[in-house]
Design a protein around this motif. Structure first.
Motif, mmCIF file in Angstrom:
data_model
loop_
_atom_site.group_PDB
_atom_site.id
_atom_site.type_symbol
_atom_site.label_atom_id
_atom_site.label_comp_id
_atom_site.label_asym_id
_atom_site.label_seq_id
_atom_site.Cartn_x
_atom_site.Cartn_y
_atom_site.Cartn_z
ATOM 1 N N SER A 180 1.101 -0.830 0.338
ATOM 2 C CA SER A 180 0.017 0.319 -0.115
ATOM 3 C C SER A 180 0.917 1.213 0.560
ATOM 4 O O SER A 180 2.143 1.487 0.982
ATOM 5 N N HIS A 211 -3.584 7.457 -0.829
ATOM 6 C CA HIS A 211 -3.084 6.400 -0.560
ATOM 7 C C HIS A 211 -2.897 5.242 -1.274
ATOM 8 O O HIS A 211 -4.764 5.469 -2.815
ATOM 9 N N LYS A 253 -3.620 1.405 -3.101
ATOM 10 C CA LYS A 253 -3.500 -0.209 -2.628
ATOM 11 C C LYS A 253 -3.923 -1.342 -4.009
ATOM 12 O O LYS A 253 -3.212 -2.452 -4.201
ATOM 13 N N TYR A 296 -4.474 -6.697 -5.946
ATOM 14 C CA TYR A 296 -3.539 -5.811 -5.211
ATOM 15 C C TYR A 296 -2.261 -5.950 -6.398
ATOM 16 O O TYR A 296 -2.380 -6.250 -7.553
#
Length: 200
Positions: free
Chosen positions: A101, A115, A117, A141
């Motif tokens: 992340s 952020h 991810k 991810y």
């Protein structure tokens, strides 16, 4: 995780101390200062041939290489890319083959950061990985496993890496623990380092 405030100042970036279990094979060596080491002109020219930007680090073309990432007198995007390349041997034992992340700051650390991810179409040097969520539905991810992966994150204005405690080949068996310490903005860097030594 790091701060979720809209403004993430340069001090937080430089003082995001993380205490982790030492991974097997980690290399102990001095960390180069992001601004201190500038490649000699001949060496730079030999490794910076790209018609769009003129700057290439580890095979990654760095766009807007002179963008200031930590204020008007701080390191540039090129500095960040070269710093990641120089410290890769030390960083990779901690961040490679672990889901990431990250925090990206397209306008520099003093302005809006976010952020991320999940991988995007522009993330060329990272590897996507589908993992089942709590509801059983798979989510995508990503992880990296090379110096080029680190440098590509500099190209995408990444200033923080946060890792899963487990590796991609053993997601249900974490092998590390990270303590993310966010010192008060008014606390000097020397005081933070001294406290870390005293507590160590």
């Amino acid at each position: 995780m790091g701060s979720t405030r809209p403004e993430l100042d340069s001090y937080h970036r430089k003082c995001n101390f993380e205490l982790a279990l030492e991974p097997e094979g980690a290399v102990e060596e001095p960390q180069p200062d992001m601004q201190a080491r500038r490649l000699p002109t001949a060496e730079k020219e030999a490794s910076t041939k790209d018609p769009r930007t003129g700057i290439v680090v580890e095979g990654v073309a760095i766009k807007s290489p002179y963008k200031k990432m930590f204020g008007p007198t701080g390191p540039t995007k090129e500095d960040a890319a070269r710093y990641y390349a120089q410290t890769a041997q030390r960083m990779l034992p901690y961040v490679s083959n672990r889901i990431l992340s990250i925090v990206r700051c397209p306008a520099g650390a003093r302005l809006s950061c976010f952020h991320r991810k999940h991988p995007g179409s522009a993330d060329k040097a990272v590897t996507p990985l589908r993992v089942a969520g709590n509801d059983g539905e798979p989510e995508e991810y990503f992880y990296l496993d090379s110096t080029a992966g680190l440098v590509s994150e500099a190209q995408m204005d990444t200033l923080e890496f946060h890792v899963w405690g487990s590796r991609i080949d053993s997601l249900e068996k974490p092998d590390s623990m990270v303590f993310d310490l966010d010192p008060d903005e008014d606390l000097g860097l020397d005081a933070v380092r001294l406290e870390q030594i005293l507590q160590g």
